[in-house]
Motif scaffolding. Structure first.
Motif, PDB file in Angstrom:
ATOM      1  N   GLN A 142      38.398  26.626  30.848  1.00  0.00           N
ATOM      2  CA  GLN A 142      38.552  25.978  32.144  1.00  0.00           C
ATOM      3  C   GLN A 142      39.801  25.102  32.144  1.00  0.00           C
ATOM      4  N   ASP A 172      39.023  21.131  36.543  1.00  0.00           N
ATOM      5  CA  ASP A 172      37.611  21.514  36.633  1.00  0.00           C
ATOM      6  C   ASP A 172      36.760  20.741  35.632  1.00  0.00           C
ATOM      7  N   ALA A 227      31.314  18.263  40.343  1.00  0.00           N
ATOM      8  CA  ALA A 227      30.720  19.545  39.975  1.00  0.00           C
ATOM      9  C   ALA A 227      29.212  19.501  40.243  1.00  0.00           C
TER      10      ALA A 227
END
Length: 182
Positions: free
Chosen positions: A43, A47, A79
């Motif tokens: 990632q 993120d 998230a």
């Protein structure tokens, strides 16, 4: 003659910048926030930052620092599930008088804010980062108590913003190194 010198100088500058770019590329330089990874499925740091749960920090200074961190780390929204927990210790503030006059009055004060941060991976409770951070700002001590108070509050706010930037940078580097190590 002058045009020749100018074009020679432009070519020399271009070659210098090209050489610098090649040196930076050759030394392994990588941008923190880029998604340039030799490993597939890694990632990007943005993120990963969104997957960090920022715990509550006590006091007004802690609330301000936490809001700064949320604004910078979760800028596109948090998230759905957090993979990491960021714990920030109490923010300690020390004041030191500087620039003492003949009458023993201080005209400038230095404000030092210190705290600790701990980044823990949730799935195995492994501590990824544990660090002490500090920020130093100064402000003028004026004859008016109100303007001195405003100046001190502004200095404290700038110090907290600086701490937030340091924390984001340290967490970004730790997350990137942890993601690359897997």
């Amino acid at each position: 003659m002058r045009n020749r010198k100018l074009s020679y100088r432009i070519r020399l500058q271009f070659l210098g910048f090209l050489g610098l770019a090649l040196l930076l590329n050759g030394c392994g330089f990588q941008p923190i926030y880029g998604n340039i990874s030799p490993k597939p499925g890694v990632q990007n740091v943005e993120d990963l930052l969104r997957s960090v749960d920022i715990e509550i920090i006590p006091n007004f200074e802690g609330q301000f620092l936490r809001n700064q961190l949320i604004d910078s780390m979760h800028n596109t929204g948090a998230a759905p599930s957090f993979q990491y927990v960021l714990k920030i210790g109490d923010i300690n503030e020390t004041k030191r008088d500087l620039d003492i006059t003949k009458e023993s009055n201080a005209t400038i004060a230095q404000l030092r804010l210190t705290t600790t941060l701990t980044l823990v991976r949730k799935r195995d409770n492994k501590t990824i980062l544990n660090k002490s951070l500090w920020s130093t700002t100064s402000y003028n001590i004026l004859e008016s108590q109100f303007t001195t108070r405003v100046s001190k509050d502004y200095a404290r706010e700038n110090g907290l913003k600086n701490l937030a930037q340091q924390i984001e940078r340290q967490v970004s580097l730790a997350l990137k190194n942890n993601a690359m190590a897997r």
